[in-house]
Design a protein around this motif. Structure first.
Motif, PDB file in Angstrom:
ATOM      1  N   ASP A  44      -8.374   4.919  18.358  1.00  0.00           N
ATOM      2  CA  ASP A  44      -9.178   3.984  17.575  1.00  0.00           C
ATOM      3  C   ASP A  44      -8.259   2.902  17.001  1.00  0.00           C
ATOM      4  O   ASP A  44      -7.353   3.195  16.202  1.00  0.00           O
ATOM      5  N   ALA A  45      -8.495   1.667  17.441  1.00  0.00           N
ATOM      6  CA  ALA A  45      -7.608   0.565  17.040  1.00  0.00           C
ATOM      7  C   ALA A  45      -7.524   0.432  15.520  1.00  0.00           C
ATOM      8  O   ALA A  45      -6.445   0.228  14.962  1.00  0.00           O
ATOM      9  N   GLY A  46      -8.660   0.556  14.826  1.00  0.00           N
ATOM     10  CA  GLY A  46      -8.655   0.431  13.365  1.00  0.00           C
ATOM     11  C   GLY A  46      -7.811   1.498  12.710  1.00  0.00           C
ATOM     12  O   GLY A  46      -7.052   1.217  11.772  1.00  0.00           O
ATOM     13  N   ALA A  47      -7.904   2.719  13.218  1.00  0.00           N
ATOM     14  CA  ALA A  47      -7.122   3.826  12.666  1.00  0.00           C
ATOM     15  C   ALA A  47      -5.631   3.623  12.900  1.00  0.00           C
ATOM     16  O   ALA A  47      -4.802   3.916  12.022  1.00  0.00           O
ATOM     17  N   LEU A  48      -5.292   3.092  14.063  1.00  0.00           N
ATOM     18  CA  LEU A  48      -3.884   2.853  14.371  1.00  0.00           C
ATOM     19  C   LEU A  48      -3.313   1.752  13.480  1.00  0.00           C
ATOM     20  O   LEU A  48      -2.178   1.846  12.996  1.00  0.00           O
ATOM     21  N   THR A  49      -4.105   0.721  13.247  1.00  0.00           N
ATOM     22  CA  THR A  49      -3.662  -0.341  12.343  1.00  0.00           C
ATOM     23  C   THR A  49      -3.513   0.204  10.927  1.00  0.00           C
ATOM     24  O   THR A  49      -2.549  -0.132  10.218  1.00  0.00           O
ATOM     25  N   ALA A  50      -4.429   1.046  10.507  1.00  0.00           N
ATOM     26  CA  ALA A  50      -4.352   1.639   9.172  1.00  0.00           C
ATOM     27  C   ALA A  50      -3.095   2.501   9.036  1.00  0.00           C
ATOM     28  O   ALA A  50      -2.435   2.504   7.989  1.00  0.00           O
ATOM     29  N   ALA A  51      -2.739   3.212  10.103  1.00  0.00           N
ATOM     30  CA  ALA A  51      -1.509   4.007  10.091  1.00  0.00           C
ATOM     31  C   ALA A  51      -0.297   3.094   9.944  1.00  0.00           C
ATOM     32  O   ALA A  51       0.616   3.352   9.143  1.00  0.00           O
ATOM     33  N   SER A  52      -0.289   2.027  10.705  1.00  0.00           N
ATOM     34  CA  SER A  52       0.821   1.068  10.651  1.00  0.00           C
ATOM     35  C   SER A  52       0.914   0.431   9.259  1.00  0.00           C
ATOM     36  O   SER A  52       2.001   0.110   8.776  1.00  0.00           O
ATOM     37  N   HIS A  53      -0.234   0.271   8.639  1.00  0.00           N
ATOM     38  CA  HIS A  53      -0.328  -0.292   7.290  1.00  0.00           C
ATOM     39  C   HIS A  53       0.407   0.604   6.276  1.00  0.00           C
ATOM     40  O   HIS A  53       1.221   0.134   5.478  1.00  0.00           O
ATOM     41  N   VAL A  54       0.122   1.883   6.332  1.00  0.00           N
ATOM     42  CA  VAL A  54       0.755   2.824   5.402  1.00  0.00           C
ATOM     43  C   VAL A  54       2.264   2.905   5.676  1.00  0.00           C
ATOM     44  O   VAL A  54       3.079   2.942   4.750  1.00  0.00           O
ATOM     45  N   ILE A  55       2.628   2.895   6.951  1.00  0.00           N
ATOM     46  CA  ILE A  55       4.052   2.894   7.308  1.00  0.00           C
ATOM     47  C   ILE A  55       4.741   1.671   6.710  1.00  0.00           C
ATOM     48  O   ILE A  55       5.844   1.770   6.165  1.00  0.00           O
ATOM     49  N   ALA A  56       4.091   0.514   6.790  1.00  0.00           N
ATOM     50  CA  ALA A  56       4.670  -0.726   6.243  1.00  0.00           C
ATOM     51  C   ALA A  56       4.933  -0.590   4.749  1.00  0.00           C
ATOM     52  O   ALA A  56       5.974  -1.049   4.245  1.00  0.00           O
ATOM     53  N   LEU A  57       4.015   0.039   4.033  1.00  0.00           N
ATOM     54  CA  LEU A  57       4.187   0.221   2.588  1.00  0.00           C
ATOM     55  C   LEU A  57       5.354   1.160   2.302  1.00  0.00           C
ATOM     56  O   LEU A  57       6.191   0.892   1.438  1.00  0.00           O
ATOM     57  N   ASN A  58       5.416   2.259   3.017  1.00  0.00           N
ATOM     58  CA  ASN A  58       6.522   3.187   2.789  1.00  0.00           C
ATOM     59  C   ASN A  58       7.851   2.571   3.227  1.00  0.00           C
ATOM     60  O   ASN A  58       8.896   2.834   2.617  1.00  0.00           O
ATOM     61  N   PHE A  59       7.808   1.735   4.255  1.00  0.00           N
ATOM     62  CA  PHE A  59       9.042   1.069   4.687  1.00  0.00           C
ATOM     63  C   PHE A  59       9.521   0.083   3.613  1.00  0.00           C
ATOM     64  O   PHE A  59      10.719  -0.083   3.417  1.00  0.00           O
ATOM     65  N   GLN A  60       8.600  -0.544   2.914  1.00  0.00           N
ATOM     66  CA  GLN A  60       9.002  -1.421   1.792  1.00  0.00           C
ATOM     67  C   GLN A  60       9.841  -0.644   0.791  1.00  0.00           C
ATOM     68  O   GLN A  60      10.882  -1.101   0.328  1.00  0.00           O
ATOM     69  N   THR A  61       9.392   0.546   0.458  1.00  0.00           N
ATOM     70  CA  THR A  61      10.091   1.382  -0.516  1.00  0.00           C
ATOM     71  C   THR A  61      11.473   1.772  -0.005  1.00  0.00           C
ATOM     72  O   THR A  61      12.479   1.652  -0.714  1.00  0.00           O
ATOM     73  N   ILE A  62      11.516   2.238   1.235  1.00  0.00           N
ATOM     74  CA  ILE A  62      12.762   2.738   1.804  1.00  0.00           C
ATOM     75  C   ILE A  62      13.747   1.587   2.022  1.00  0.00           C
ATOM     76  O   ILE A  62      14.950   1.730   1.773  1.00  0.00           O
ATOM     77  N   ALA A  63      13.256   0.454   2.452  1.00  0.00           N
ATOM     78  CA  ALA A  63      14.140  -0.705   2.648  1.00  0.00           C
ATOM     79  C   ALA A  63      14.763  -1.145   1.325  1.00  0.00           C
ATOM     80  O   ALA A  63      15.959  -1.457   1.255  1.00  0.00           O
ATOM     81  N   ALA A  64      13.960  -1.167   0.266  1.00  0.00           N
ATOM     82  CA  ALA A  64      14.504  -1.520  -1.057  1.00  0.00           C
ATOM     83  C   ALA A  64      15.536  -0.483  -1.489  1.00  0.00           C
ATOM     84  O   ALA A  64      16.595  -0.828  -2.016  1.00  0.00           O
ATOM     85  N   ALA A  65      15.247   0.790  -1.276  1.00  0.00           N
ATOM     86  CA  ALA A  65      16.181   1.861  -1.643  1.00  0.00           C
ATOM     87  C   ALA A  65      17.532   1.672  -0.970  1.00  0.00           C
ATOM     88  O   ALA A  65      18.584   1.947  -1.555  1.00  0.00           O
ATOM     89  N   ASN A  66      17.496   1.188   0.258  1.00  0.00           N
ATOM     90  CA  ASN A  66      18.718   1.001   1.035  1.00  0.00           C
ATOM     91  C   ASN A  66      19.294  -0.401   0.879  1.00  0.00           C
ATOM     92  O   ASN A  66      20.180  -0.786   1.645  1.00  0.00           O
ATOM     93  N   ASN A  67      18.799  -1.113  -0.095  1.00  0.00           N
ATOM     94  CA  ASN A  67      19.214  -2.505  -0.304  1.00  0.00           C
ATOM     95  C   ASN A  67      19.157  -3.274   1.010  1.00  0.00           C
ATOM     96  O   ASN A  67      20.030  -4.096   1.305  1.00  0.00           O
ATOM     97  N   TYR A  68      18.132  -2.958   1.784  1.00  0.00           N
ATOM     98  CA  TYR A  68      17.823  -3.647   3.036  1.00  0.00           C
ATOM     99  C   TYR A  68      18.933  -3.538   4.070  1.00  0.00           C
ATOM    100  O   TYR A  68      19.049  -4.347   4.959  1.00  0.00           O
TER     101      TYR A  68
END
Lengths: 76, 76, 76, 76, 76, 76
Positions: A49-73
């Motif tokens: 389901d394309a919508g579900a896959l985009t929603a998954a990618s959405h949550v990954i993007a949010l968690n990646f924001q956190t992890i990228a900041a933690a690692n000072n990018y």
């Protein structure tokens, strides 16, 4: 959940950070629905389901924001 | 995924950063559904649905936030 | 896309920053569906749907966050 | 839009900042659908739908994040 | 709610921070629907819906951003 | 709205900050639909829908991000 699955947000590379973001996103699901059998049954429908896959990618993007900041990018 | 696809978040220009944000957004999908044949089948329907396109742009915006911060907004 | 459409995130005023946020949001759509004819066909339906308009405003808000930070919020 | 509607993100109080966030959210809609007659027709349905109201509050929250940061959270 | 359930955002480990993010996400629901009996009735349907599980993970990701920042990402 | 309802983002404890985040989320709805009678009619349906409750928690999470940053995460 008794096991230790998240000891640090620090990763060596951005790619490992992205993969950790995926782990966090899946853990967010697992804490809400711990029954892996249920999760496996939901998977086929979900993964086609394309919508579900985009929603998954959405949550990954949010968690990646956190992890990228933690690692000072991963700046050098 | 064994290959290295994300070695750095640093790009020369904001536009390259935006394009990297698109790559991250697609990778978020691919990690969830690695079968490219399935993804190709979903594409036509997806690319003709306004809601799906906005959702894609949404994820790109989130990843662009991360990349822009990593690059200190390409300020000179 | 070969053309340069995003050379800088810096704008003179917040309003120009907001308008650049709109450009980013639309580009996020265009990278996913480059066929402008398809996009034009989707437009009427899209522009008359309250949910779709809110979703568009949502993506603009995210991109505006990035641009506002880049411009140090146009503080003097 | 030729008129100047956003000269600064700075407001005197958090409440004025919140109201500016509402303005930004509405402008995001207006840039996508500039025809105010269409917007007025959508309004009744929109304002009676819980999901739509939450979505509106969602966009306001995002814009308020930007404005609050711009104002250094109105700390004294 | 009269009880104290959130005395600090500081946790010892990232995993505890993630679990606190889950608590915040559930509290966000509980403040809106305090009747636990209603919440329990919603649960089965909810926990078997992929979209709902992703949405839950989404809110957890947002709260984890806050908690991770509060803890300075548990950097040493 | 003429009354002052948001004089400061500063709270004594994280829990009060979370409750302020709820206030902001509700105000975002109220500015869009000021008629409290309409809001009350929407409430029963809303408070029994898992998706709506998650969406409410989502907006609260965003506003809590803002308030937590304003309070420097209540670090001592």
């Amino acid at each position: 959940m008794a096991d230790t699955w998240l000891a640090t947000l620090i990763t060596e590379t951005p790619q490992q950070g992205f993969e950790l973001a995926i782990t966090l996103s899946r853990r967010g699901v697992k804490y809400t629905q711990p029954d892996t059998e249920v999760l496996h049954k939901l998977r086929p429908e979900y993964a086609h389901d394309a919508g579900a896959l985009t929603a998954a990618s959405h949550v990954i993007a949010l968690n990646f924001q956190t992890i990228a900041a933690a690692n000072n990018y991963w700046r050098k």
